[in-house]
Design an enzyme around this catalytic site. Structure first.
Site, PDB file in Angstrom:
ATOM      1  N   ASP A  22      49.732  70.844  -3.425  1.00 61.23           N
ATOM      2  CA  ASP A  22      51.176  71.051  -3.642  1.00 61.23           C
ATOM      3  C   ASP A  22      51.479  72.557  -3.675  1.00 61.23           C
ATOM      4  OD1 ASP A  22      53.793  70.321  -4.190  1.00 61.23           O
ATOM      5  OD2 ASP A  22      53.437  69.800  -6.289  1.00 61.23           O
ATOM      6  N   THR A  77      43.196  62.317  -6.032  1.00 56.65           N
ATOM      7  CA  THR A  77      41.762  62.428  -6.354  1.00 56.65           C
ATOM      8  C   THR A  77      41.347  63.827  -6.809  1.00 56.65           C
ATOM      9  OG1 THR A  77      41.139  62.875  -4.057  1.00 56.65           O
ATOM     10  CG2 THR A  77      41.153  60.576  -4.772  1.00 56.65           C
ATOM     11  N   TYR A 134      44.690  64.737 -10.525  1.00 57.56           N
ATOM     12  CA  TYR A 134      45.035  63.446 -11.145  1.00 57.56           C
ATOM     13  C   TYR A 134      43.830  62.531 -11.378  1.00 57.56           C
ATOM     14  CZ  TYR A 134      50.102  64.251 -11.018  1.00 57.56           C
ATOM     15  OH  TYR A 134      51.383  64.722 -11.231  1.00 57.56           O
ATOM     16  N   ASN A 159      54.072  65.951  -7.641  1.00 59.00           N
ATOM     17  CA  ASN A 159      54.217  65.370  -8.992  1.00 59.00           C
ATOM     18  C   ASN A 159      55.651  64.864  -9.146  1.00 59.00           C
ATOM     19  OD1 ASN A 159      55.885  67.590  -9.817  1.00 59.00           O
ATOM     20  ND2 ASN A 159      54.015  68.795 -10.068  1.00 59.00           N
TER      21      ASN A 159
HETATM   22  N1  AR6 Z   1      44.702  73.101   0.309  1.00 51.14           N
HETATM   23  C1  AR6 Z   1      44.529  71.894   0.894  1.00 51.14           C
HETATM   24  N2  AR6 Z   1      44.154  70.783   0.220  1.00 51.14           N
HETATM   25  C2  AR6 Z   1      43.935  70.898  -1.086  1.00 51.14           C
HETATM   26  C3  AR6 Z   1      44.090  72.133  -1.776  1.00 51.14           C
HETATM   27  C4  AR6 Z   1      44.482  73.270  -1.007  1.00 51.14           C
HETATM   28  N3  AR6 Z   1      44.641  74.466  -1.559  1.00 51.14           N
HETATM   29  N4  AR6 Z   1      43.802  71.936  -3.076  1.00 51.14           N
HETATM   30  C5  AR6 Z   1      43.488  70.625  -3.207  1.00 51.14           C
HETATM   31  N5  AR6 Z   1      43.561  70.004  -2.009  1.00 51.14           N
HETATM   32  P1  AR6 Z   1      45.377  67.657  -5.725  1.00 51.14           P
HETATM   33  P2  AR6 Z   1      46.434  65.236  -7.073  1.00 51.14           P
HETATM   34  C6  AR6 Z   1      43.315  68.598  -1.708  1.00 51.14           C
HETATM   35  O1  AR6 Z   1      44.569  68.042  -6.902  1.00 51.14           O
HETATM   36  O2  AR6 Z   1      45.073  64.867  -7.549  1.00 51.14           O
HETATM   37  C7  AR6 Z   1      49.372  69.305  -8.335  1.00 51.14           C
HETATM   38  O3  AR6 Z   1      49.499  70.260  -9.362  1.00 51.14           O
HETATM   39  C8  AR6 Z   1      42.321  67.901  -2.603  1.00 51.14           C
HETATM   40  O4  AR6 Z   1      40.998  68.182  -2.204  1.00 51.14           O
HETATM   41  O5  AR6 Z   1      46.139  68.719  -5.024  1.00 51.14           O
HETATM   42  O6  AR6 Z   1      47.266  64.187  -6.397  1.00 51.14           O
HETATM   43  C9  AR6 Z   1      50.637  68.481  -8.169  1.00 51.14           C
HETATM   44  O7  AR6 Z   1      51.800  69.250  -8.407  1.00 51.14           O
HETATM   45  C10 AR6 Z   1      42.713  66.456  -2.402  1.00 51.14           C
HETATM   46  O8  AR6 Z   1      42.257  66.021  -1.119  1.00 51.14           O
HETATM   47  O9  AR6 Z   1      46.463  66.498  -6.077  1.00 51.14           O
HETATM   48  C11 AR6 Z   1      50.436  67.427  -9.220  1.00 51.14           C
HETATM   49  O10 AR6 Z   1      50.808  67.887 -10.492  1.00 51.14           O
HETATM   50  C12 AR6 Z   1      44.233  66.528  -2.320  1.00 51.14           C
HETATM   51  O11 AR6 Z   1      44.527  67.874  -1.931  1.00 51.14           O
HETATM   52  C13 AR6 Z   1      48.942  67.170  -9.179  1.00 51.14           C
HETATM   53  O12 AR6 Z   1      48.352  68.375  -8.690  1.00 51.14           O
HETATM   54  C14 AR6 Z   1      44.953  66.193  -3.612  1.00 51.14           C
HETATM   55  O13 AR6 Z   1      44.402  66.920  -4.703  1.00 51.14           O
HETATM   56  C15 AR6 Z   1      48.588  66.063  -8.229  1.00 51.14           C
HETATM   57  O14 AR6 Z   1      47.215  65.790  -8.337  1.00 51.14           O
END
Ligand code: AR6
Length: 186
Positions: free
Chosen positions: A39, A125, A128, A29
């Protein structure tokens, strides 16, 4: 799987953290101090030194679409690329362009460091809410086009590591569409 010039692009099911690559990409973020989703998982695995490095490298955070490069710390990866993707607000706030910039800027940073391999998660995805049907096409098209335009890049392997089944299916279809019609890579 799609091969362009000397580079192989592939989609796998799993976490970026599991990938045997030089650099993994964190869907971060703007604040650059950790968060939820991938993250949170990356910060947990890399250890507290990661946030300390981020405080020094990005005291005022990072714009969406840009990249902050850190060491891997407790991870086996050489680097972590932290890129804040766009928050989905219906598609009228340049979300597709910003998402594309995330992928392109990561490839540029990897190539500038002479790295061989990079693993992306599906940026934006999750939390966000960027629709996966569109994000998968933007991600695969952007990477394929950049590799096509940069035949002498050091990157010989790009992995899309898809944590969720639905992401895996969409990215697999999007990459297959490019493989079936190589002329569409531009
Ligand atoms: N391990 C590996 N991959 C993951 C995990 C995990 N534990 N959790 C999600 N993914 P997202 P965004 C994958 O939601 O939409 C955070 O709070 C998920 O399936 O992590 O870009 C940041 O600090 C997808 O393929 O990120 C920001 O505030 C990818 O990671 C916000 O979320 C991204 O999903 C960013 O949202």
């Amino acid at each position: 799987m799609l091969a362009i010039n000397q580079t192989v692009i592939e989609v796998v099911r799993g976490s970026v953290l599991e990938q045997d690559v030089d650099v993994i990409v964190n869907a971060a973020n703007n604040a650059m101090r950790g968060g939820g989703g991938v993250d949170g998982a990356i910060h947990l695995a890399a250890g507290k030194a990661l946030v300390e490095e981020l405080k020094i490298l990005s005291p005022h955070g990072c714009r969406s679409g840009e990249v902050v490069v850190t060491q891997g710390h407790a991870l086996r990866h050489k680097h972590i690329f932290h890129t804040p993707g766009p928050i989905w607000f219906g598609g009228l706030s340049k979300e597709p362009e910003v998402l594309s910039r995330c992928y392109r800027n990561c490839l540029v940073e990897a190539s500038n460091r002479s790295l061989s391999s990079i693993a992306f998660c599906s940026i934006s995805t999750g939390i966000y809410r960027f629709p996966i049907s569109r994000a998968s096409v933007i991600a695969t098209n952007t990477v394929a086009a950049w590799i096509n335009e940069n035949p002498s890049t050091s990157i010989n392997r790009v992995v899309f590591a898809m944590f969720q089944e639905q992401e895996f299916e969409h990215f697999t279809s999007a990459l297959a569409a490019l493989a079936e019609n190589p002329a569409s890579v531009s």
